[in-house]
Design a protein around this motif. Structure first.
Motif, PDB file in Angstrom:
ATOM      1  N   SER A 209      53.680   7.891 -41.967  1.00  0.00           N
ATOM      2  CA  SER A 209      55.098   8.163 -42.243  1.00  0.00           C
ATOM      3  C   SER A 209      55.306   9.249 -43.281  1.00  0.00           C
ATOM      4  O   SER A 209      56.369   9.875 -43.331  1.00  0.00           O
ATOM      5  N   SER A 210      54.298   9.488 -44.118  1.00  0.00           N
ATOM      6  CA  SER A 210      54.466  10.438 -45.225  1.00  0.00           C
ATOM      7  C   SER A 210      54.696  11.873 -44.767  1.00  0.00           C
ATOM      8  O   SER A 210      55.147  12.710 -45.549  1.00  0.00           O
TER       9      SER A 210
ATOM     10  N   TYR B 242      56.923  12.719 -42.578  1.00  0.00           N
ATOM     11  CA  TYR B 242      58.272  12.805 -42.016  1.00  0.00           C
ATOM     12  C   TYR B 242      59.311  12.353 -43.043  1.00  0.00           C
ATOM     13  O   TYR B 242      58.980  11.781 -44.074  1.00  0.00           O
ATOM     14  N   LYS B 243      60.587  12.561 -42.705  1.00  0.00           N
ATOM     15  CA  LYS B 243      61.672  11.912 -43.424  1.00  0.00           C
ATOM     16  C   LYS B 243      61.758  10.494 -42.887  1.00  0.00           C
ATOM     17  O   LYS B 243      62.024  10.281 -41.697  1.00  0.00           O
ATOM     18  N   THR B 244      61.514   9.531 -43.748  1.00  0.00           N
ATOM     19  CA  THR B 244      61.346   8.149 -43.310  1.00  0.00           C
ATOM     20  C   THR B 244      62.639   7.353 -43.450  1.00  0.00           C
ATOM     21  O   THR B 244      63.273   7.353 -44.511  1.00  0.00           O
ATOM     22  N   LEU B 245      63.010   6.682 -42.359  1.00  0.00           N
ATOM     23  CA  LEU B 245      64.168   5.790 -42.321  1.00  0.00           C
ATOM     24  C   LEU B 245      63.625   4.383 -42.138  1.00  0.00           C
ATOM     25  O   LEU B 245      63.138   4.035 -41.051  1.00  0.00           O
TER      26      LEU B 245
ATOM     27  N   ARG C  75      61.344  14.980 -36.689  1.00  0.00           N
ATOM     28  CA  ARG C  75      61.549  15.191 -38.130  1.00  0.00           C
ATOM     29  C   ARG C  75      61.682  13.869 -38.863  1.00  0.00           C
ATOM     30  O   ARG C  75      61.405  13.783 -40.060  1.00  0.00           O
ATOM     31  N   TYR C  76      62.139  12.845 -38.138  1.00  0.00           N
ATOM     32  CA  TYR C  76      62.427  11.558 -38.758  1.00  0.00           C
ATOM     33  C   TYR C  76      61.473  10.487 -38.239  1.00  0.00           C
ATOM     34  O   TYR C  76      61.011  10.537 -37.094  1.00  0.00           O
TER      35      TYR C  76
ATOM     36  N   ASP D 105      63.093   7.930 -47.281  1.00  0.00           N
ATOM     37  CA  ASP D 105      64.208   8.792 -47.682  1.00  0.00           C
ATOM     38  C   ASP D 105      65.515   8.014 -47.614  1.00  0.00           C
ATOM     39  O   ASP D 105      66.393   8.189 -48.452  1.00  0.00           O
TER      40      ASP D 105
ATOM     41  N   LYS E 186      62.593   7.739 -52.237  1.00  0.00           N
ATOM     42  CA  LYS E 186      62.402   9.051 -52.856  1.00  0.00           C
ATOM     43  C   LYS E 186      63.615   9.449 -53.687  1.00  0.00           C
ATOM     44  O   LYS E 186      64.746   9.124 -53.310  1.00  0.00           O
TER      45      LYS E 186
ATOM     46  N   GLY F  67      67.244  10.059 -52.452  1.00  0.00           N
ATOM     47  CA  GLY F  67      67.364   9.293 -51.215  1.00  0.00           C
ATOM     48  C   GLY F  67      68.552   8.348 -51.243  1.00  0.00           C
ATOM     49  O   GLY F  67      69.388   8.378 -52.154  1.00  0.00           O
TER      50      GLY F  67
END
Length: 456
Positions: free
Chosen positions: A107-108, A110-113, A161-162, A180, A213, A216
């Protein structure tokens, strides 16, 4: 984690829902994927069809062929200590990572949801993945259930991206993530076998918030904000139903077995939304997804269409049969709050029908810790069949049995039943709405029950 020199990834506990998503991921990365699990299941059958080699005994014959320098071992804490394969890998110097560590490393990039919470995170993360994917927001997703929209627990896009993922509090796994945007859906006490006390569990959720982050966003319930909104360098957004939250659903009504509602946002309203999934609690989950979709710029028309088309998750209020007279629903509920939400949804959709429930308690410790709450929640059904406790990773606890739980359930029509007697017991029942609930191996009865009830 350097993967160029890794040829084989071996999963100890490959049949778990989170482990299987990782196994599928490494298969797409042109790795040889092997694994062990205790028993075959529909999911392990699918994995084998996809090209993953799986063994169902802990024999060392095959794994002794593996080269420790080109093999990565991934394991789940749900596999009991003393497992022969884990002991072999550890004593022979293999690279070993917990499932959560591998997920955190992937996951690191990407922008993580991340969706956390003791209830609701699987449905919420699957809905989030569906909404974003439908709206052409490129995502990868590692889901905690089999999404009916993707027919998988893994979603991959070349230009993602996510990264959408369930953030599991069991064994403090979610602390391997640095999201994020994070959703926290609920803070009901659970996994006290890990945390000891509810306060300790909440402290770990606070640690999860510390992992967000800088810059975030935390999306959570208004009631949790005083406990969780202690950072000045993140945005905190609240959501809920018919309250004063920043994102809140209003005008909620049931029409044609769907929930219709409006959502007020800080910048206006979405009107005439409909959710293709039963349950008022799922409207609540949808509001948190709407908050993220709004933040990411998803258009209202796309949002409406994807909410309406959402097909749900296997074993989450999963309607298996409905011919107008008889209904059969299967659900993963294994905590009193989840049972309450499930039963409430059934009552709203089928208010005049008798509700027969089959419940398999999951874990001796959970049954002990919430004995009174389980008795109260199960007393809301009209007729109850209680299976023996599914032990999972635990040894029996003296005095903790389904028969002792049954004594405190207040309804008249109740009984304990052995699994091998369940189908014969059912055939003597007059069924109007049937509900199977539990997180153990009760899912193995879904197809036999569906076949039986459809032929009645």
């Amino acid at each position: 984690m350097e993967m160029n020199n890794i040829h084989t990834v071996y999963f100890v506990g490959v049949g778990g829902i989170g482990m299987s998503a990782l196994a599928r991921y490494f298969l797409t990365q042109d790795k040889a994927v092997w694994g062990y699990d205790k028993t075959p299941s529909a999911l392990t059958n699918r994995l084998e069809e996809e090209g993953i080699k799986i063994w169902f005994d802990a024999d060392l014959t095959e794994i002794e062929k593996l080269d420790k320098n080109s093999t990565l071992v991934v394991y789940t804490p749900a596999v009991k200590t003393g497992n022969a394969q884990l002991d072999y890998f550890e004593s022979n110097g293999f690279r070993m990572f917990k499932r959560s560590q591998v997920l955190g490393l992937i996951s690191s990039a990407y922008k993580t949801l991340a969706v956390a919470g003791t209830h609701g995170k699987t449905t919420t993360s699957c809905l989030l993945a569906h909404v974003l994917n439908d709206s052409a927001v490129a995502i990868n997703a590692f889901l905690g259930g089999i999404s009916r929209d993707f027919d998988s627990n893994l979603v991959l896009n070349d230009d993602a991206r996510y990264f959408v993922t369930e953030a599991d509090e069991y064994d403090r796994s979610f602390l391997q993530l640095s999201p994020d945007i994070a959703i926290i859906t609920s803070l009901d006490a659970d996994h006290l076998d890990i945390y000891g006390t509810p306060d300790e569990m909440i402290k770990n959720y606070q640690d999860f918030v510390r992992k967000i982050k800088p810059g975030g966003t935390l999306i959570t319930k208004l009631a949790f904000a005083p406990v969780l909104s202690f950072r000045d360098d993140i945005q905190v957004i609240t959501y809920g139903l018919e309250g004063d939250e920043e994102y809140t659903a209003h005008q909620i009504e049931v029409k044609d077995a769907k929930y219709h509602f409006d959502v007020i946002t800080p910048e206006g309203s979405y009107t005439d939304l409909s959710l293709g999934l039963p349950g008022r609690h799922n409207v609540d989950n949808a509001v948190s997804v709407i908050a993220i979709a709004h933040l990411l710029g998803v258009k209202e028309e796309s949002l409406k269409a994807s909410l309406n088309s959402f097909r749900g998750v296997q074993r989450r209020f999963d309607v298996q049969f409905n011919d107008g007279e008889k209904v059969y629903i299967d659900d993963y509920a294994h905590h009193p709050s989840e049972i309450n939400a499930c039963v409430k949804s059934v009552r709203e959709l089928f208010p005049n029908k008798k509700l027969t429930a089959i419940f398999q308690p999951h874990l001796y410790s959970r049954t002990r810790d919430f004995a009174d709450e389980f008795a109260e929640s199960l007393s809301q059904v009209d007729e109850l069949i209680l299976l023996d406790i599914y032990p999972a990773r635990e040894l029996p606890i003296e005095g903790v049995t389904s028969r002792n739980l049954l004594k405190n359930i207040t309804i008249k029509n109740k009984e304990v039943c052995l699994k091998e007697q369940l189908m014969d017991t059912l055939k003597n029942k007059e069924i109007e709405v049937l509900l199977t609930i539990g997180a153990g191996d009760i899912d193995r009865f879904v197809q036999p029950i569906k076949t039986w009830i459809s032929n009645e």
